[in-house]
Design a protein around this motif. Structure first.
Motif, PDB file in Angstrom:
ATOM      1  N   HIS A   4      38.623  35.294  33.233  1.00 38.54           N
ATOM      2  CA  HIS A   4      39.023  35.397  34.632  1.00 38.54           C
ATOM      3  C   HIS A   4      39.954  34.236  34.961  1.00 38.54           C
ATOM      4  O   HIS A   4      39.596  33.081  34.782  1.00 38.54           O
ATOM      5  CB  HIS A   4      37.805  35.364  35.550  1.00 38.54           C
ATOM      6  N   VAL A   5      41.136  34.545  35.407  1.00 41.83           N
ATOM      7  CA  VAL A   5      42.099  33.526  35.802  1.00 41.83           C
ATOM      8  C   VAL A   5      42.066  33.409  37.312  1.00 41.83           C
ATOM      9  O   VAL A   5      42.219  34.406  38.018  1.00 41.83           O
ATOM     10  CB  VAL A   5      43.525  33.894  35.323  1.00 41.83           C
ATOM     11  N   HIS A   6      41.853  32.206  37.810  1.00 43.14           N
ATOM     12  CA  HIS A   6      41.813  32.000  39.261  1.00 43.14           C
ATOM     13  C   HIS A   6      43.198  32.193  39.849  1.00 43.14           C
ATOM     14  O   HIS A   6      44.158  31.586  39.407  1.00 43.14           O
ATOM     15  CB  HIS A   6      41.308  30.595  39.591  1.00 43.14           C
ATOM     16  N   GLN A   7      43.306  33.056  40.815  1.00 46.05           N
ATOM     17  CA  GLN A   7      44.555  33.277  41.539  1.00 46.05           C
ATOM     18  C   GLN A   7      44.340  32.825  42.979  1.00 46.05           C
ATOM     19  O   GLN A   7      43.283  33.054  43.549  1.00 46.05           O
ATOM     20  CB  GLN A   7      44.949  34.762  41.527  1.00 46.05           C
ATOM     21  N   PRO A   8      45.332  32.180  43.576  1.00 43.42           N
ATOM     22  CA  PRO A   8      45.183  31.765  44.980  1.00 43.42           C
ATOM     23  C   PRO A   8      45.163  32.995  45.885  1.00 43.42           C
ATOM     24  O   PRO A   8      45.638  34.068  45.502  1.00 43.42           O
ATOM     25  CB  PRO A   8      46.434  30.924  45.230  1.00 43.42           C
ATOM     26  N   PRO A   9      44.622  32.836  47.091  1.00 39.87           N
ATOM     27  CA  PRO A   9      44.673  33.959  48.044  1.00 39.87           C
ATOM     28  C   PRO A   9      46.120  34.392  48.275  1.00 39.87           C
ATOM     29  O   PRO A   9      47.047  33.592  48.180  1.00 39.87           O
ATOM     30  CB  PRO A   9      44.073  33.359  49.324  1.00 39.87           C
ATOM     31  N   ARG A  34      53.147  34.363  39.627  1.00 38.58           N
ATOM     32  CA  ARG A  34      52.125  33.418  39.204  1.00 38.58           C
ATOM     33  C   ARG A  34      51.969  33.583  37.699  1.00 38.58           C
ATOM     34  O   ARG A  34      52.333  34.617  37.155  1.00 38.58           O
ATOM     35  CB  ARG A  34      50.776  33.730  39.875  1.00 38.58           C
ATOM     36  N   PRO A  35      51.438  32.595  37.019  1.00 41.50           N
ATOM     37  CA  PRO A  35      51.223  32.762  35.580  1.00 41.50           C
ATOM     38  C   PRO A  35      50.363  34.002  35.303  1.00 41.50           C
ATOM     39  O   PRO A  35      49.273  34.136  35.847  1.00 41.50           O
ATOM     40  CB  PRO A  35      50.487  31.482  35.182  1.00 41.50           C
ATOM     41  N   GLY A  36      50.908  34.927  34.555  1.00 45.27           N
ATOM     42  CA  GLY A  36      50.167  36.127  34.181  1.00 45.27           C
ATOM     43  C   GLY A  36      50.204  37.268  35.168  1.00 45.27           C
ATOM     44  O   GLY A  36      49.711  38.354  34.873  1.00 45.27           O
ATOM     45  N   THR A  37      50.768  37.069  36.358  1.00 42.40           N
ATOM     46  CA  THR A  37      50.779  38.133  37.374  1.00 42.40           C
ATOM     47  C   THR A  37      52.011  38.013  38.260  1.00 42.40           C
ATOM     48  O   THR A  37      52.405  36.923  38.643  1.00 42.40           O
ATOM     49  CB  THR A  37      49.536  38.046  38.289  1.00 42.40           C
ATOM     50  N   PRO A  55      53.677  40.367  34.074  1.00 42.78           N
ATOM     51  CA  PRO A  55      55.099  40.003  34.021  1.00 42.78           C
ATOM     52  C   PRO A  55      55.926  40.941  33.140  1.00 42.78           C
ATOM     53  O   PRO A  55      57.073  41.233  33.476  1.00 42.78           O
ATOM     54  CB  PRO A  55      55.082  38.575  33.465  1.00 42.78           C
ATOM     55  N   THR A  56      55.369  41.433  32.052  1.00 40.87           N
ATOM     56  CA  THR A  56      56.119  42.354  31.184  1.00 40.87           C
ATOM     57  C   THR A  56      56.403  43.673  31.896  1.00 40.87           C
ATOM     58  O   THR A  56      57.476  44.250  31.730  1.00 40.87           O
ATOM     59  CB  THR A  56      55.354  42.622  29.873  1.00 40.87           C
TER      60      THR A  56
END
Length: 67
Positions: A4-9, A34-37, A55-56
């Motif tokens: 699980h990667v923490h993403q900001p709100p 964001r990194p990964g999204t 990202p891809t």
């Protein structure tokens, strides 16, 4: 194993409006990377849920749209 990667709100993301958008309305898209999204939303209705893609997938979409 799922990591699980923490993403900001969503409201804390740094949104950038499309260079094709204008102040007169029309087709307005905002993107926040964001990194990964990559998050994509309608700039005219920011209360609606944003689309989140890898990202891809975003790169493939941009390349296709440029054709």
């Amino acid at each position: 194993m799922n990591a699980h990667v923490h993403q900001p709100p969503i409201d804390e993301l740094a949104w950038r409006k499309s260079s094709y958008s204008s102040e007169e309305g029309g087709e307005c898209v905002e993107v926040a990377a964001r990194p990964g999204t990559v998050h994509v939303r309608d700039s005219k209705d920011t209360a609606r849920a944003a689309l989140a893609v890898a990202p891809t997938a975003w790169t493939a979409f941009i390349e296709f749209a440029a054709l």
